[in-house]
Every structure is written in C-alpha cells, then in structure tokens.
Motif scaffolding. Structure first.
Motif, mmCIF file in Angstrom:
data_model
loop_
_atom_site.group_PDB
_atom_site.id
_atom_site.type_symbol
_atom_site.label_atom_id
_atom_site.label_comp_id
_atom_site.label_asym_id
_atom_site.label_seq_id
_atom_site.Cartn_x
_atom_site.Cartn_y
_atom_site.Cartn_z
ATOM 1 N N LEU A 1 22.791 48.872 69.407
ATOM 2 C CA LEU A 1 24.245 48.843 69.668
ATOM 3 C C LEU A 1 24.896 48.367 68.278
ATOM 4 O O LEU A 1 26.148 48.962 67.890
ATOM 5 C CB LEU A 1 24.789 47.808 70.712
ATOM 6 N N ILE A 2 24.346 47.797 67.394
ATOM 7 C CA ILE A 2 24.768 47.627 65.980
ATOM 8 C C ILE A 2 24.351 48.840 65.143
ATOM 9 O O ILE A 2 25.117 49.101 63.965
ATOM 10 C CB ILE A 2 24.337 46.341 65.318
ATOM 11 N N GLY A 3 23.299 49.610 65.505
ATOM 12 C CA GLY A 3 22.669 50.681 64.589
ATOM 13 C C GLY A 3 23.983 51.660 64.210
ATOM 14 O O GLY A 3 23.957 52.152 62.985
ATOM 15 N N PRO A 4 25.055 52.004 65.145
ATOM 16 C CA PRO A 4 25.862 53.039 64.872
ATOM 17 C C PRO A 4 26.883 52.740 63.735
ATOM 18 O O PRO A 4 27.163 53.497 62.607
ATOM 19 C CB PRO A 4 26.776 53.257 66.032
ATOM 20 N N VAL A 5 27.030 51.475 63.244
ATOM 21 C CA VAL A 5 27.818 50.764 62.409
ATOM 22 C C VAL A 5 27.101 50.808 60.886
ATOM 23 O O VAL A 5 27.603 51.502 60.094
ATOM 24 C CB VAL A 5 28.269 49.425 62.619
ATOM 25 N N ALA A 6 25.623 50.588 61.212
ATOM 26 C CA ALA A 6 24.981 50.788 59.905
ATOM 27 C C ALA A 6 24.925 52.389 59.727
ATOM 28 O O ALA A 6 25.015 52.781 58.590
ATOM 29 C CB ALA A 6 23.441 50.208 60.208
ATOM 30 N N PHE A 7 24.419 53.236 60.571
ATOM 31 C CA PHE A 7 24.432 54.620 60.430
ATOM 32 C C PHE A 7 25.842 55.189 59.787
ATOM 33 O O PHE A 7 25.561 55.836 58.715
ATOM 34 C CB PHE A 7 24.180 55.245 62.019
ATOM 35 N N HIS A 8 26.778 54.926 60.256
ATOM 36 C CA HIS A 8 28.081 55.133 59.927
ATOM 37 C C HIS A 8 28.169 54.709 58.080
ATOM 38 O O HIS A 8 28.826 55.478 57.362
ATOM 39 C CB HIS A 8 29.384 54.804 60.444
ATOM 40 N N ARG A 9 28.087 53.549 58.086
ATOM 41 C CA ARG A 9 28.120 53.032 56.622
ATOM 42 C C ARG A 9 27.301 53.829 55.675
ATOM 43 O O ARG A 9 27.744 53.957 54.666
ATOM 44 C CB ARG A 9 27.839 51.549 56.661
ATOM 45 N N ILE A 10 26.117 53.989 55.948
ATOM 46 C CA ILE A 10 25.041 54.633 55.056
ATOM 47 C C ILE A 10 25.484 56.234 54.927
ATOM 48 O O ILE A 10 25.359 56.841 53.835
ATOM 49 C CB ILE A 10 23.683 54.440 55.831
ATOM 50 N N VAL A 11 25.933 56.877 55.977
ATOM 51 C CA VAL A 11 26.333 58.135 55.898
ATOM 52 C C VAL A 11 27.738 58.586 55.317
ATOM 53 O O VAL A 11 28.150 59.698 55.159
ATOM 54 C CB VAL A 11 25.881 59.225 57.037
ATOM 55 N N GLY B 1 31.269 59.429 54.007
ATOM 56 C CA GLY B 1 31.429 60.412 52.858
ATOM 57 C C GLY B 1 30.374 61.353 52.541
ATOM 58 O O GLY B 1 30.504 62.229 51.624
ATOM 59 N N ARG B 2 29.580 61.804 53.219
ATOM 60 C CA ARG B 2 28.439 62.773 53.159
ATOM 61 C C ARG B 2 28.844 64.037 54.015
ATOM 62 O O ARG B 2 28.000 64.721 53.763
ATOM 63 C CB ARG B 2 27.272 62.311 53.554
ATOM 64 N N ARG B 3 30.022 63.967 54.509
ATOM 65 C CA ARG B 3 30.551 65.206 55.387
ATOM 66 C C ARG B 3 29.529 65.648 56.523
ATOM 67 O O ARG B 3 29.319 66.728 56.520
ATOM 68 C CB ARG B 3 30.689 66.315 54.332
ATOM 69 N N ALA C 1 26.860 62.385 62.688
ATOM 70 C CA ALA C 1 26.827 60.817 62.731
ATOM 71 C C ALA C 1 27.366 60.470 64.197
ATOM 72 O O ALA C 1 26.493 59.526 64.672
ATOM 73 C CB ALA C 1 27.525 60.299 61.716
ATOM 74 N N VAL C 2 28.258 61.322 64.558
ATOM 75 C CA VAL C 2 28.690 60.723 65.937
ATOM 76 C C VAL C 2 27.627 61.054 66.980
ATOM 77 O O VAL C 2 27.591 59.998 67.979
ATOM 78 C CB VAL C 2 30.050 61.582 66.273
ATOM 79 N N ALA C 3 26.879 62.156 66.816
ATOM 80 C CA ALA C 3 25.914 62.731 67.740
ATOM 81 C C ALA C 3 24.907 61.461 67.617
ATOM 82 O O ALA C 3 24.300 61.137 68.739
ATOM 83 C CB ALA C 3 25.387 63.765 67.553
ATOM 84 N N TRP C 4 24.459 60.931 66.670
ATOM 85 C CA TRP C 4 23.410 60.014 66.363
ATOM 86 C C TRP C 4 23.738 58.759 66.791
ATOM 87 O O TRP C 4 23.063 57.986 67.727
ATOM 88 C CB TRP C 4 22.734 60.070 64.996
ATOM 89 N N ALA C 5 25.053 58.225 66.626
ATOM 90 C CA ALA C 5 25.722 57.172 67.103
ATOM 91 C C ALA C 5 25.732 57.163 68.574
ATOM 92 O O ALA C 5 25.488 55.984 69.194
ATOM 93 C CB ALA C 5 26.929 56.883 66.364
#
Length: 165
Positions: free
Chosen positions: A80-90, A92-94, A99-103
C-alpha cells in the motif's frame, strides 16, 4: 467508465490519455490514503504485542499465528505504500498511464493482504480471548463480510452496470 487497468480509451469523459491518467492517479491516491492509514495503525499495534508479558505465555500455535499476522501486515504495508515510491521513482518519465496501472495492481494486492492481516489478527485475538471452538466460525463470518464488502459487491456492480453501457 474506464478504470486504471482496463486499457479502455473510452471513459465517458472528454479527456486526453494523460488527463485520464492524472485523474486516475488522484483517485487512486485518495483510495490508498484510507487503506494505508488502517494498515499502518494495525501493523503498529501488532509490532508492540511481542513486547508484552502476555505474549511469552501464549501457546506456540498462537505465537505462529502472530508471526504470520505480522508478516502479512508488513507485506500489506509495503504494497500500500508501494505506489507512492513507484510514482516518486518514475515521476517525470512520461509513463503516468503505466504508473497508474502498476499502482492500481499494488493497491489491489495490498487490499488482499490487508484482508488476510485483519482475518489473521481477529483469529488470534479471539483464540486468546475465548479458546472457544466457535472462533473459526466467527472469523469465517467476518471474512465473508469483508469479502462481500470489499470484492463481491464492487465486482457485482461493475458487471451489472458495465453491461448496460
């Protein structure tokens, strides 16, 4: 209406793919906030149990149930915290639609793990509190309620109302 993972270009709105991804991201983050708070509080309480005097008096079976419950809570917290880290890491990468699908997938996984954590925690608490043979039946009833509220009703509504489109 399209969701974060169906890949549909038709959302019933006049928005670009990036606008849809932005909207879906905001909706997902709002959903995660609710689940994240609950899992973090539950996980925090679970972590303290081992430091209480009563813990050392528990039967080995109850200690094992506790360990499984803590691990499930830890996994749920991570998902449940993973999507935040995922978003932060990707960011600006367009790749926001991806990212939404993975989150979304991480969030769903987190909800399943939260379901398992809540069920295991309830089982442990009722076992310790009552030592009664009715405990598995009570837990099964609560699990059925969770499944109905969290999965059955939303899936039914998705099928029922999507069919009308």
């Amino acid at each position: 209406m399209a969701d974060a993972t169906d890949g549909s270009s038709e959302s019933g709105r006049s928005e670009t793919a990036m606008e849809r991804a932005d909207r879906q991201w905001q909706e997902l983050i709002q959903e995660i906030r609710v689940a994240q708070t609950g899992v973090q509080i539950l996980f925090g309480f679970l972590l303290t149990v081992v430091f209480t005097p009563l813990f050392h008096e528990l039967q080995q079976t109850d200690k094992m149930i506790y360990i499984v419950t803590v691990v499930l809570g830890s996994l749920a917290t991570g998902a449940l915290i993973g999507p935040v880290a995922f978003h932060r890491i990707v960011s600006g990468r367009r790749i926001k639609p991806e990212a939404v699908a993975w989150a979304s997938r991480l969030t769903f996984t987190g909800l399943v793990l939260l379901l398992a954590t809540c069920t295991a925690a309830l089982f442990l608490v009722l076992r310790v509190a009552t030592h009664d043979a009715v405990v598995p039946w009570l837990v099964a009833g609560v699990l059925a309620w969770y499944l109905l509220c969290w999965f059955v009703l939303p899936i039914w509504a998705r099928i029922r109302y999507t069919a009308e489109d």
